[in-house]
Design an enzyme around this catalytic site. Structure first.
Site, PDB file in Angstrom:
ATOM      1  N   LYS A 162       0.847  -1.196   0.000  1.00 37.74           N
ATOM      2  CA  LYS A 162       0.000   0.000   0.000  1.00 37.74           C
ATOM      3  C   LYS A 162       0.871   1.230   0.000  1.00 37.74           C
ATOM      4  CE  LYS A 162      -4.470   1.058   0.487  1.00 37.74           C
ATOM      5  NZ  LYS A 162      -5.589   0.166   0.144  1.00 37.74           N
ATOM      6  N   GLY A 179     -20.212   7.188   3.358  1.00 42.74           N
ATOM      7  CA  GLY A 179     -19.231   7.472   2.307  1.00 42.74           C
ATOM      8  C   GLY A 179     -19.896   7.483   0.947  1.00 42.74           C
ATOM      9  N   ASN A 223     -15.785   6.519  -4.423  1.00 43.73           N
ATOM     10  CA  ASN A 223     -15.853   5.469  -5.446  1.00 43.73           C
ATOM     11  C   ASN A 223     -16.626   4.253  -4.950  1.00 43.73           C
ATOM     12  OD1 ASN A 223     -14.437   2.769  -6.542  1.00 43.73           O
ATOM     13  ND2 ASN A 223     -14.617   4.284  -8.161  1.00 43.73           N
ATOM     14  N   GLY A 272     -18.690   3.905  -2.060  1.00 44.27           N
ATOM     15  CA  GLY A 272     -20.030   4.178  -1.550  1.00 44.27           C
ATOM     16  C   GLY A 272     -21.037   4.580  -2.615  1.00 44.27           C
TER      17      GLY A 272
HETATM   18  N1  GLU Z   1      -7.442   0.340  -3.063  1.00 45.75           N
HETATM   19  C1  GLU Z   1      -8.206  -0.849  -3.301  1.00 45.75           C
HETATM   20  C2  GLU Z   1      -8.220  -1.705  -2.049  1.00 45.75           C
HETATM   21  O1  GLU Z   1      -7.993  -1.250  -0.967  1.00 45.75           O
HETATM   22  C3  GLU Z   1      -7.778  -1.579  -4.562  1.00 45.75           C
HETATM   23  C4  GLU Z   1      -6.373  -2.068  -4.576  1.00 45.75           C
HETATM   24  C5  GLU Z   1      -5.893  -2.604  -5.921  1.00 45.75           C
HETATM   25  O2  GLU Z   1      -6.682  -2.655  -6.861  1.00 45.75           O
HETATM   26  O3  GLU Z   1      -4.729  -2.971  -5.989  1.00 45.75           O
HETATM   27  O4  GLU Z   1      -8.521  -2.869  -2.110  1.00 45.75           O
END
Ligand code: GLU
Length: 413
Positions: free
Chosen positions: A104, A216, A219, A221
């Protein structure tokens, strides 16, 4: 004292590891990221001054495949939060069986305060500092809170300039014109709806007889509201970062989207009453969908949740203490690492399409997504029944077991 997101994540790990009787080495390996990259990103602002932003990328575990996970732009991003989110990505990918690890990223910034040009320079700057650490076979970023397909487009362009060749599989959640996947834009919400439909079946409840509150309207919600309304669910309350509203009649989501587009918030929508965040979470509905940020359902409000199902579209909205209270109160919590895994699942499909340079229709994407989500729900449900545990712990049991097996087969533990 409130615990940090990472402390909460580790409490979840411990619970599942105890059930699995996981060995000490595997526990230790799963208790910290493999690498955390911290960078300073200088950005020339529109007024000519250079401002420095802090960026992170936590590469938690890649035993099952390349690190995978979004990049968040938010004023409250911390290293601890990014670490927790990267752990959850590792577990999420394993829970639904994707051949990916977890990572992340985050930048400490309020993107609403930046111009489009500043946002582009920040996004390109992030990649200039991170490009050695990412790539289709290393670590694959994607959108998260306040990051968009346009931002992914700039990031991919910067990456490809630096490495000197096309590499669309480096980043997912791209615009369709750059190799994005059909369906990716609403896949987080759609995946959540697939598992919620399964949960409703288990409780013998029809969507048309189900009332919903959603925290929320980003995207996750906003698409969830639309898809659930199309299924016949009655959306009675909703919020965004500016406030919350409730209604006595089901909300018209299309009209609400238009209102938000025009005014910048859901607040003030016709025939609704403004409520506060606590009232939204405690609304008298069948299903509560937290689709915003971490630590929303805690030991102080868990006992007041009236919903019978909590479907976590956000990452980490419920603390471990709150989990226990909800479980005692017979609330069925469908955990984030399952409920919101539709986003990363279609990201995985995007990578597969990029690697083959051959693209699928939206129908193909959704058929494959539904299969993965329903299969994962069923497997996790079985574990929950077998051990008589809550669904989060069951999801972690499934996921930790898979990651631990991969680590073992690699000879890491
Ligand atoms: N940000 C999204 C999540 O938390 C998608 C992550 C991704 O597609 O790699 O799952």
């Amino acid at each position: 004292m409130t615990k940090s997101a990472f402390q909460n994540a580790m409490a979840q790990l411990e619970k599942a590891a105890d059930i699995l009787k996981l060995d000490t080495k595997s526990r230790a390996r799963l208790s910290e990221p493999i690498r955390v990259v911290k960078v300073a990103i200088p950005v020339t602002m529109d007024n000519g001054q250079v401002k420095e932003f802090s960026g992170f990328r936590s590469q938690y575990n890649n035993a099952r495949g390349p690190f995978k996970g979004g990049i968040r732009y938010h004023a409250n991003v911390t290293e601890d939060e990014v670490k927790a989110l990267s752990f959850w990505m590792t577990m999420k990918c394993a829970a639904v069986g994707l051949p990916l690890g977890g990572g992340k990223g985050g930048v400490i910034v309020n993107p609403k305060e930046l111009s489009v040009g500043e946002l582009e320079r920040l996004s390109r700057g992030y990649i200039q500092k991170m490009y050695q650490y990412i790539g289709p076979d290393k670590d694959v970023p994607a959108p998260d809170v306040y990051t968009t397909p346009q931002i992914m487009g700039w990031m991919l362009d910067e990456y490809e300039k630096l490495v000197g060749h096309h590499a669309p599989g480096t980043i997912t959640g791209k615009p369709l014109s750059l190799g994005g996947s059909a369906g990716r834009g609403f896949s987080t919400a759609q995946g959540g709806v697939y598992v919620l439909e399964e949960a409703l079946k288990k409780l013998g409840k029809k969507p048309s007889a189900t009332t919903v509150a959603i925290q929320g309207f980003g995207n996750a919600g906003s698409h969830a509201a639309r898809i659930l309304a199309e299924l016949g669910c009655k959306i009675m309350a909703i919020s965004d970062s500016k406030g919350a509203i409730k209604s006595n009649i089901p909300l018209d989501i299309k009209a609400l989207e238009a209102h938000k587009e025009k005014t910048g918030s859901v607040v003030g929508f016709v025939a609704t009453e403004e409520i506060n965040n606590a009232e939204l979470l405690e609304a008298e509905v069948d299903v509560l969908v937290p689709a915003a940020l971490e630590n929303q359902i805690t030991e102080s409000n868990a006992a007041s949740i009236k919903a019978k199902i909590v479907a976590e579209l956000a990452n980490g909205p419920t603390t471990p203490e709150a989990d226990e209270i909800l479980f005692k109160h017979n609330v069925l919590l469908i955990p984030d690492i399952l409920t919101n895994a539709g986003g990363v699942t279609v990201s995985y499909f995007e990578q597969v399409q990029n690697a083959a340079n051959y693209y699928w229709t939206e129908e193909e994407v959704l058929t494959k997504l539904e299969k993965i989500m329903v299969t994962a729900f069923t497997a996790i449900w079985k574990v929950k029944e077998k051990h008589q545990i809550d669904m989060r712990t069951a999801a972690f049991v499934v996921a930790v077991d898979k990651v631990a097996q991969a680590m073992k087969d690699r000879g890491w533990v």
